[in-house]
Design a protein around this motif. Sequence first.
Motif, PDB file in Angstrom:
ATOM      1  N   ALA A 199      80.824 -19.273 119.916  1.00  0.00           N
ATOM      2  CA  ALA A 199      80.724 -19.546 121.785  1.00  0.00           C
ATOM      3  C   ALA A 199      81.554 -17.463 121.816  1.00  0.00           C
ATOM      4  O   ALA A 199      82.553 -17.152 120.835  1.00  0.00           O
ATOM      5  CB  ALA A 199      81.822 -19.683 122.489  1.00  0.00           C
ATOM      6  N   VAL A 200      80.715 -17.037 122.164  1.00  0.00           N
ATOM      7  CA  VAL A 200      81.298 -15.206 122.389  1.00  0.00           C
ATOM      8  C   VAL A 200      81.161 -15.326 124.159  1.00  0.00           C
ATOM      9  O   VAL A 200      80.358 -15.696 125.540  1.00  0.00           O
ATOM     10  CB  VAL A 200      79.922 -14.724 122.084  1.00  0.00           C
ATOM     11  N   ALA A 201      82.842 -14.595 124.069  1.00  0.00           N
ATOM     12  CA  ALA A 201      82.038 -14.368 125.742  1.00  0.00           C
ATOM     13  C   ALA A 201      81.242 -13.572 126.634  1.00  0.00           C
ATOM     14  O   ALA A 201      80.471 -12.688 126.030  1.00  0.00           O
ATOM     15  CB  ALA A 201      83.839 -13.246 126.497  1.00  0.00           C
TER      16      ALA A 201
ATOM     17  N   ARG B  41      77.990 -10.466 125.503  1.00  0.00           N
ATOM     18  CA  ARG B  41      77.278 -11.013 124.517  1.00  0.00           C
ATOM     19  C   ARG B  41      75.469 -10.525 123.837  1.00  0.00           C
ATOM     20  O   ARG B  41      75.724  -8.937 124.660  1.00  0.00           O
ATOM     21  CB  ARG B  41      76.078 -12.245 124.646  1.00  0.00           C
ATOM     22  N   ARG B  42      75.176 -10.420 123.190  1.00  0.00           N
ATOM     23  CA  ARG B  42      73.964 -10.024 122.722  1.00  0.00           C
ATOM     24  C   ARG B  42      74.555  -8.331 122.325  1.00  0.00           C
ATOM     25  O   ARG B  42      73.655  -7.273 121.808  1.00  0.00           O
ATOM     26  CB  ARG B  42      72.492  -9.495 123.796  1.00  0.00           C
ATOM     27  N   GLY B  43      75.957  -8.531 121.105  1.00  0.00           N
ATOM     28  CA  GLY B  43      76.120  -7.667 120.800  1.00  0.00           C
ATOM     29  C   GLY B  43      76.107  -7.512 119.166  1.00  0.00           C
ATOM     30  O   GLY B  43      76.855  -6.641 118.575  1.00  0.00           O
ATOM     31  N   GLY B  44      75.779  -8.575 118.757  1.00  0.00           N
ATOM     32  CA  GLY B  44      76.166  -9.290 116.923  1.00  0.00           C
ATOM     33  C   GLY B  44      77.134  -9.789 117.339  1.00  0.00           C
ATOM     34  O   GLY B  44      77.733  -9.953 115.875  1.00  0.00           O
ATOM     35  N   ILE B  45      77.862 -10.104 117.994  1.00  0.00           N
ATOM     36  CA  ILE B  45      78.988 -10.558 117.943  1.00  0.00           C
ATOM     37  C   ILE B  45      79.147 -11.902 116.882  1.00  0.00           C
ATOM     38  O   ILE B  45      79.949 -12.474 116.377  1.00  0.00           O
ATOM     39  CB  ILE B  45      80.062 -10.735 118.654  1.00  0.00           C
ATOM     40  N   GLY B  46      78.027 -12.661 118.034  1.00  0.00           N
ATOM     41  CA  GLY B  46      77.617 -14.082 117.358  1.00  0.00           C
ATOM     42  C   GLY B  46      77.537 -13.826 115.884  1.00  0.00           C
ATOM     43  O   GLY B  46      77.592 -14.659 115.381  1.00  0.00           O
ATOM     44  N   ALA B  47      76.296 -13.269 115.627  1.00  0.00           N
ATOM     45  CA  ALA B  47      75.735 -13.240 114.272  1.00  0.00           C
ATOM     46  C   ALA B  47      77.133 -12.489 113.221  1.00  0.00           C
ATOM     47  O   ALA B  47      76.845 -13.268 111.828  1.00  0.00           O
ATOM     48  CB  ALA B  47      74.730 -11.601 114.146  1.00  0.00           C
TER      49      ALA B  47
ATOM     50  N   GLY C 134      72.460 -26.937 116.678  1.00  0.00           N
ATOM     51  CA  GLY C 134      71.828 -26.015 117.786  1.00  0.00           C
ATOM     52  C   GLY C 134      70.710 -25.841 118.165  1.00  0.00           C
ATOM     53  O   GLY C 134      70.048 -25.933 117.551  1.00  0.00           O
ATOM     54  N   ASP C 135      70.446 -24.559 118.825  1.00  0.00           N
ATOM     55  CA  ASP C 135      69.173 -23.688 119.442  1.00  0.00           C
ATOM     56  C   ASP C 135      68.406 -23.777 118.394  1.00  0.00           C
ATOM     57  O   ASP C 135      68.800 -21.785 117.565  1.00  0.00           O
ATOM     58  CB  ASP C 135      69.613 -22.275 120.575  1.00  0.00           C
ATOM     59  N   PRO C 136      67.500 -23.579 117.842  1.00  0.00           N
ATOM     60  CA  PRO C 136      66.621 -23.522 116.904  1.00  0.00           C
ATOM     61  C   PRO C 136      66.209 -21.654 116.468  1.00  0.00           C
ATOM     62  O   PRO C 136      66.296 -20.748 115.498  1.00  0.00           O
ATOM     63  CB  PRO C 136      65.538 -24.197 116.350  1.00  0.00           C
TER      64      PRO C 136
HETATM   65  C1  LIG Z   1      74.612 -17.888 121.352  1.00  0.00           C
HETATM   66  C2  LIG Z   1      75.803 -17.313 121.519  1.00  0.00           C
HETATM   67  C3  LIG Z   1      77.265 -17.742 120.590  1.00  0.00           C
HETATM   68  C4  LIG Z   1      75.629 -15.888 119.842  1.00  0.00           C
HETATM   69  O1  LIG Z   1      76.124 -14.401 120.771  1.00  0.00           O
HETATM   70  P1  LIG Z   1      75.825 -13.379 120.572  1.00  0.00           P
HETATM   71  O2  LIG Z   1      77.151 -12.300 120.363  1.00  0.00           O
HETATM   72  O3  LIG Z   1      74.993 -12.669 122.185  1.00  0.00           O
HETATM   73  O4  LIG Z   1      74.910 -12.677 119.879  1.00  0.00           O
HETATM   74  P2  LIG Z   1      74.320 -11.775 119.033  1.00  0.00           P
HETATM   75  O5  LIG Z   1      74.526 -10.437 119.634  1.00  0.00           O
HETATM   76  O6  LIG Z   1      73.751 -12.294 117.616  1.00  0.00           O
HETATM   77  O7  LIG Z   1      72.345 -12.110 119.115  1.00  0.00           O
HETATM   78  C5  LIG Z   1      72.252 -12.257 120.421  1.00  0.00           C
HETATM   79  C6  LIG Z   1      70.540 -12.595 120.445  1.00  0.00           C
HETATM   80  O8  LIG Z   1      70.408 -13.981 120.059  1.00  0.00           O
HETATM   81  C7  LIG Z   1      69.959 -14.137 121.815  1.00  0.00           C
HETATM   82  N1  LIG Z   1      69.823 -15.642 122.075  1.00  0.00           N
HETATM   83  C8  LIG Z   1      71.867 -16.036 122.432  1.00  0.00           C
HETATM   84  N2  LIG Z   1      71.162 -17.218 122.684  1.00  0.00           N
HETATM   85  C9  LIG Z   1      70.344 -18.038 122.490  1.00  0.00           C
HETATM   86  C10 LIG Z   1      70.304 -19.264 121.873  1.00  0.00           C
HETATM   87  N3  LIG Z   1      70.793 -20.044 122.226  1.00  0.00           N
HETATM   88  N4  LIG Z   1      68.612 -19.734 121.762  1.00  0.00           N
HETATM   89  C11 LIG Z   1      68.236 -18.179 121.332  1.00  0.00           C
HETATM   90  N5  LIG Z   1      67.889 -17.027 121.321  1.00  0.00           N
HETATM   91  C12 LIG Z   1      69.474 -16.757 120.967  1.00  0.00           C
HETATM   92  C13 LIG Z   1      69.834 -13.318 122.682  1.00  0.00           C
HETATM   93  O9  LIG Z   1      68.841 -12.985 123.452  1.00  0.00           O
HETATM   94  C14 LIG Z   1      69.903 -12.446 122.040  1.00  0.00           C
HETATM   95  O10 LIG Z   1      68.594 -11.617 121.710  1.00  0.00           O
HETATM   96  P3  LIG Z   1      67.752 -10.259 121.227  1.00  0.00           P
HETATM   97  O11 LIG Z   1      68.775  -9.838 120.396  1.00  0.00           O
HETATM   98  O12 LIG Z   1      66.810 -10.279 121.177  1.00  0.00           O
HETATM   99  O13 LIG Z   1      69.081  -9.208 122.652  1.00  0.00           O
HETATM  100  C15 LIG Z   1      76.547 -16.181 122.646  1.00  0.00           C
HETATM  101  O14 LIG Z   1      75.105 -16.894 123.680  1.00  0.00           O
HETATM  102  C16 LIG Z   1      76.781 -18.142 122.951  1.00  0.00           C
HETATM  103  O15 LIG Z   1      78.483 -17.563 122.955  1.00  0.00           O
HETATM  104  N6  LIG Z   1      76.866 -18.573 123.977  1.00  0.00           N
HETATM  105  C17 LIG Z   1      77.411 -19.704 124.457  1.00  0.00           C
HETATM  106  C18 LIG Z   1      77.190 -20.700 123.813  1.00  0.00           C
HETATM  107  C19 LIG Z   1      76.644 -21.657 122.992  1.00  0.00           C
HETATM  108  O16 LIG Z   1      75.549 -21.771 123.988  1.00  0.00           O
HETATM  109  N7  LIG Z   1      76.725 -21.731 121.889  1.00  0.00           N
HETATM  110  C20 LIG Z   1      75.784 -22.440 120.792  1.00  0.00           C
HETATM  111  C21 LIG Z   1      74.990 -22.039 121.102  1.00  0.00           C
HETATM  112  S1  LIG Z   1      73.082 -23.015 120.088  1.00  0.00           S
END
Ligand SMILES: CC(C)(COP(=O)(O)OP(=O)(O)OC[C@H]1O[C@@H](n2cnc3c(N)ncnc32)[C@H](O)[C@@H]1OP(=O)(O)O)[C@@H](O)C(=O)NCCC(=O)NCCS
Length: 163
Positions: A85-87, A91-97, A119-121
């Motif tokens: 999870a990312v706050a 989001r969309r700043g590369g923290i999830g990656a 998770g989401d493919p």
């Molecule tokens: C999923 C999550 C962790 C990604 O964190 P993040 O820091 O935004 O990720 P990144 O910055 O690395 O990547 C962002 C990109 O992923 C995309 N993305 C995020 N969640 C996505 C999803 N569920 N499906 C497809 N794409 C997704 C964004 O649209 C963004 O795309 P862009 O680069 O074209 O703008 C965050 O959106 C989150 O906490 N979501 C709620 C919890 C959740 O659903 N977690 C598990 C996912 S199964």
Amino acid sequence: MSAAPVLSNSFRIASETPADREEAEALVMAAFGPGRFAKTAERIRESARIAAAFVARENGRMIGSVRLWSITVDGLDALFLGPIAVAQDTRRGGIGADLVGACLGEAQARGVAGVLLVGDPPYFSRFGFQPAPDVRLPGPADPQRVMWLPITSAAPSGLALAA
Ligand SMILES: CC(C)(COP(=O)(O)OP(=O)(O)OC[C@H]1O[C@@H](n2cnc3c(N)ncnc32)[C@H](O)[C@@H]1OP(=O)(O)O)[C@@H](O)C(=O)NCCC(=O)NCCS
């Protein structure tokens, strides 16, 4: 779609410590709500031990959390990733990656066969996760969302269980 946030790029990934746990729980709860406890993934987590966990912080504030659990898939040592999870406002700043990257580094260091998640493919395929149709979980799961990232050449097949 809204614009990506402007991050100062000063966030840091670190191993989760016991002092982080409460804040990480709150972050995950804000992202998923109480419905997360009904998920099949939770059936694994409630009996598995945490292998590693990472948090992202920016200026002291926790903005990301991910956990890895020790599992086996029909005898193969593996790690189960989640929740991640990312706050919302960062989001969309590369923290999830970067959090996923920390998990993959950990998996490589441990020499496990691979990393499993539900998770989401569209999100996880970018890191190399692929559908794992031969893996079963201890409860219902959409097979398209059961994904595996291989570390070794061993193909996962069978029931995923807490190690
Ligand atoms: C999923 C999550 C962790 C990604 O964190 P993040 O820091 O935004 O990720 P990144 O910055 O690395 O990547 C962002 C990109 O992923 C995309 N993305 C995020 N969640 C996505 C999803 N569920 N499906 C497809 N794409 C997704 C964004 O649209 C963004 O795309 P862009 O680069 O074209 O703008 C965050 O959106 C989150 O906490 N979501 C709620 C919890 C959740 O659903 N977690 C598990 C996912 S199964």
